[in-house]
Motif scaffolding. Structure first.
Motif, mmCIF file in Angstrom:
data_model
loop_
_atom_site.group_PDB
_atom_site.id
_atom_site.type_symbol
_atom_site.label_atom_id
_atom_site.label_comp_id
_atom_site.label_asym_id
_atom_site.label_seq_id
_atom_site.Cartn_x
_atom_site.Cartn_y
_atom_site.Cartn_z
ATOM 1 N N ARG A 1 0.783 -1.359 -0.082
ATOM 2 C CA ARG A 1 -0.210 0.096 0.064
ATOM 3 C C ARG A 1 0.736 1.113 -0.102
ATOM 4 N NH1 ARG A 1 -3.843 1.051 4.239
ATOM 5 N NH2 ARG A 1 -4.675 2.312 2.929
ATOM 6 N N LEU A 2 2.071 1.116 0.802
ATOM 7 C CA LEU A 2 2.556 2.449 0.819
ATOM 8 C C LEU A 2 3.286 2.686 -0.556
ATOM 9 C CD1 LEU A 2 4.735 1.771 4.274
ATOM 10 C CD2 LEU A 2 3.227 3.910 3.568
ATOM 11 N N LEU A 3 3.810 1.764 -1.306
ATOM 12 C CA LEU A 3 4.640 1.851 -2.478
ATOM 13 C C LEU A 3 3.313 2.243 -3.237
ATOM 14 C CD1 LEU A 3 6.817 1.247 -4.362
ATOM 15 C CD2 LEU A 3 5.996 -0.826 -4.623
ATOM 16 N N SER A 4 2.152 1.929 -3.496
ATOM 17 C CA SER A 4 1.039 2.327 -4.141
ATOM 18 C C SER A 4 0.658 3.850 -4.104
ATOM 19 C CB SER A 4 -0.191 1.532 -3.873
ATOM 20 O OG SER A 4 -1.205 2.006 -4.562
ATOM 21 N N LEU A 5 0.963 4.114 -2.691
ATOM 22 C CA LEU A 5 0.582 5.443 -2.309
ATOM 23 C C LEU A 5 1.732 6.432 -2.698
ATOM 24 C CD1 LEU A 5 -0.845 4.766 1.391
ATOM 25 C CD2 LEU A 5 -2.127 5.900 -0.533
ATOM 26 N N VAL A 6 2.783 5.990 -2.801
ATOM 27 C CA VAL A 6 3.764 6.744 -3.172
ATOM 28 C C VAL A 6 3.597 7.131 -4.661
ATOM 29 C CG1 VAL A 6 6.377 7.102 -3.538
ATOM 30 C CG2 VAL A 6 5.451 6.228 -1.308
ATOM 31 N N LEU A 7 3.596 6.072 -5.394
ATOM 32 C CA LEU A 7 3.443 6.207 -6.979
ATOM 33 C C LEU A 7 2.169 6.937 -7.316
ATOM 34 C CD1 LEU A 7 4.273 2.306 -7.777
ATOM 35 C CD2 LEU A 7 5.479 4.449 -8.693
ATOM 36 N N SER A 8 0.991 6.911 -6.631
ATOM 37 C CA SER A 8 -0.108 7.476 -7.023
ATOM 38 C C SER A 8 -0.287 9.086 -6.312
ATOM 39 C CB SER A 8 -1.559 6.977 -6.601
ATOM 40 O OG SER A 8 -1.686 6.569 -5.145
ATOM 41 N N CYS B 1 4.638 12.044 6.572
ATOM 42 C CA CYS B 1 3.199 12.923 6.848
ATOM 43 C C CYS B 1 2.311 12.585 6.047
ATOM 44 C CB CYS B 1 3.574 14.281 7.428
ATOM 45 S SG CYS B 1 4.175 15.298 5.843
ATOM 46 N N ASP B 2 2.553 12.747 4.589
ATOM 47 C CA ASP B 2 1.344 12.340 3.607
ATOM 48 C C ASP B 2 1.008 10.912 3.965
ATOM 49 O OD1 ASP B 2 1.866 14.947 2.672
ATOM 50 O OD2 ASP B 2 3.664 13.952 1.350
ATOM 51 N N LEU B 3 1.472 9.932 4.226
ATOM 52 C CA LEU B 3 1.037 8.580 4.302
ATOM 53 C C LEU B 3 0.333 8.154 5.625
ATOM 54 C CD1 LEU B 3 4.427 7.319 2.678
ATOM 55 C CD2 LEU B 3 2.190 7.785 1.429
ATOM 56 N N THR B 4 0.766 8.562 6.446
ATOM 57 C CA THR B 4 0.204 8.401 7.814
ATOM 58 C C THR B 4 -1.327 8.357 8.131
ATOM 59 O OG1 THR B 4 0.461 10.338 8.755
ATOM 60 C CG2 THR B 4 2.323 8.680 9.268
ATOM 61 N N PRO B 5 -2.223 9.310 7.480
ATOM 62 C CA PRO B 5 -3.430 9.202 7.498
ATOM 63 C C PRO B 5 -4.227 7.998 6.890
ATOM 64 C CG PRO B 5 -2.767 11.334 6.718
ATOM 65 C CD PRO B 5 -1.724 10.452 6.942
ATOM 66 N N TYR B 6 -3.378 7.150 6.056
ATOM 67 C CA TYR B 6 -4.052 6.177 5.396
ATOM 68 C C TYR B 6 -3.923 4.882 6.173
ATOM 69 C CZ TYR B 6 -4.082 9.120 1.144
ATOM 70 O OH TYR B 6 -4.333 10.163 0.548
ATOM 71 N N ASN C 1 15.530 -2.215 -0.166
ATOM 72 C CA ASN C 1 15.501 -3.066 -1.106
ATOM 73 C C ASN C 1 15.460 -2.637 -2.579
ATOM 74 O OD1 ASN C 1 15.250 -6.115 -0.157
ATOM 75 N ND2 ASN C 1 14.269 -4.897 1.213
ATOM 76 N N GLY C 2 15.622 -1.427 -2.920
ATOM 77 C CA GLY C 2 15.740 -0.667 -4.173
ATOM 78 C C GLY C 2 14.418 -0.309 -4.576
ATOM 79 N N LEU C 3 13.566 -0.295 -4.153
ATOM 80 C CA LEU C 3 12.255 0.246 -4.618
ATOM 81 C C LEU C 3 11.741 1.579 -4.378
ATOM 82 C CD1 LEU C 3 10.053 -3.043 -3.434
ATOM 83 C CD2 LEU C 3 10.767 -2.551 -5.670
ATOM 84 N N LEU C 4 12.308 2.239 -3.391
ATOM 85 C CA LEU C 4 12.192 3.792 -3.172
ATOM 86 C C LEU C 4 13.766 4.343 -3.250
ATOM 87 C CD1 LEU C 4 9.496 3.834 -0.708
ATOM 88 C CD2 LEU C 4 9.151 4.046 -3.096
ATOM 89 N N ASP C 5 13.676 5.640 -3.594
ATOM 90 C CA ASP C 5 14.588 6.722 -3.311
ATOM 91 C C ASP C 5 14.091 7.583 -2.025
ATOM 92 O OD1 ASP C 5 16.580 5.947 -5.191
ATOM 93 O OD2 ASP C 5 15.760 6.857 -6.978
ATOM 94 N N PHE D 1 11.340 12.774 1.804
ATOM 95 C CA PHE D 1 10.452 12.450 0.832
ATOM 96 C C PHE D 1 10.920 11.216 0.064
ATOM 97 C CE2 PHE D 1 9.617 16.654 1.606
ATOM 98 C CZ PHE D 1 8.076 16.840 1.339
ATOM 99 N N TYR D 2 9.789 10.271 -0.221
ATOM 100 C CA TYR D 2 10.213 9.091 -0.631
ATOM 101 C C TYR D 2 9.600 9.178 -2.333
ATOM 102 C CZ TYR D 2 11.481 7.430 3.752
ATOM 103 O OH TYR D 2 12.263 7.286 4.773
ATOM 104 N N LYS D 3 10.082 8.488 -3.272
ATOM 105 C CA LYS D 3 9.853 8.409 -4.621
ATOM 106 C C LYS D 3 10.247 6.900 -5.083
ATOM 107 C CE LYS D 3 9.981 11.130 -8.681
ATOM 108 N NZ LYS D 3 10.463 12.943 -8.908
ATOM 109 N N ALA D 4 9.137 6.555 -5.786
ATOM 110 C CA ALA D 4 9.660 5.210 -6.477
ATOM 111 C C ALA D 4 10.728 5.333 -7.479
ATOM 112 C CB ALA D 4 8.527 4.669 -7.098
ATOM 113 N N ARG D 5 11.507 4.246 -7.574
ATOM 114 C CA ARG D 5 12.764 4.164 -8.447
ATOM 115 C C ARG D 5 12.147 3.593 -9.767
ATOM 116 N NH1 ARG D 5 16.896 0.813 -7.475
ATOM 117 N NH2 ARG D 5 18.294 1.709 -8.830
ATOM 118 N N PRO D 6 12.177 4.560 -10.859
ATOM 119 C CA PRO D 6 11.552 4.284 -12.145
ATOM 120 C C PRO D 6 12.113 2.558 -12.564
ATOM 121 C CG PRO D 6 11.826 6.299 -12.187
ATOM 122 C CD PRO D 6 12.560 5.895 -10.956
#
Length: 137
Positions: free
Chosen positions: A53-60, A69-74, A92-96, A105-110
């Protein structure tokens, strides 16, 4: 001001080598034992419902990046628990991640997203073509 008295900086952990970089799609050829051993930790990282879910939330999220702080309400989870899950995805290399002031701030690694998606696809498999072939039988 001495270096030790400054606010602590985000210590970047070394990212896992890209375990998907050397893998061909599963449908194209069998994975070697070494490739499977390298990919398993990444798949385990996203096998947890909170991390998926976190990965999905970051991507979307707007700009495809988010801070804790953007993710905790979910979630019905504490901020330290969410931070731990984000750390696992990062290691594990999925997020920068990037520290901006007091926020991280977290961002998915394309590259990781593309490689993960291609792991389960093949240029030779076309479900639509298979449906058409079966319809005429």
């Amino acid at each position: 001001m001495s270096k030790s008295s400054r606010s602590p900086q985000l210590r970047e952990l070394p990212l896992a080598d890209d375990p998907l970089a050397s893998c061909t799609p599963l449908a194209r050829e069998p994975m070697s034992a070494d490739q499977a051993a390298q990919v398993v930790p990444l798949l385990k990282a996203i096998a947890d419902p909170a991390r998926l879910r976190l990965l999905s939330l970051v991507l979307s999220h707007e700009g495809r990046e988010a801070c804790v702080c953007d993710l905790t309400p979910y979630f019905d989870l504490t901020q330290p628990t969410i931070s731990h899950h984000l750390k696992v995805l990062h290691e594990n290399g999925l997020l920068d991640r990037e520290k901006r002031g007091t926020w991280v701030f977290y961002k998915a690694r394309p590259q990781a997203m593309a490689a993960l998606g291609s792991l389960f696809t093949s240029g030779t498999l076309d479900p639509a073509a298979n449906d058409l072939a079966g319809a005429g039988a």
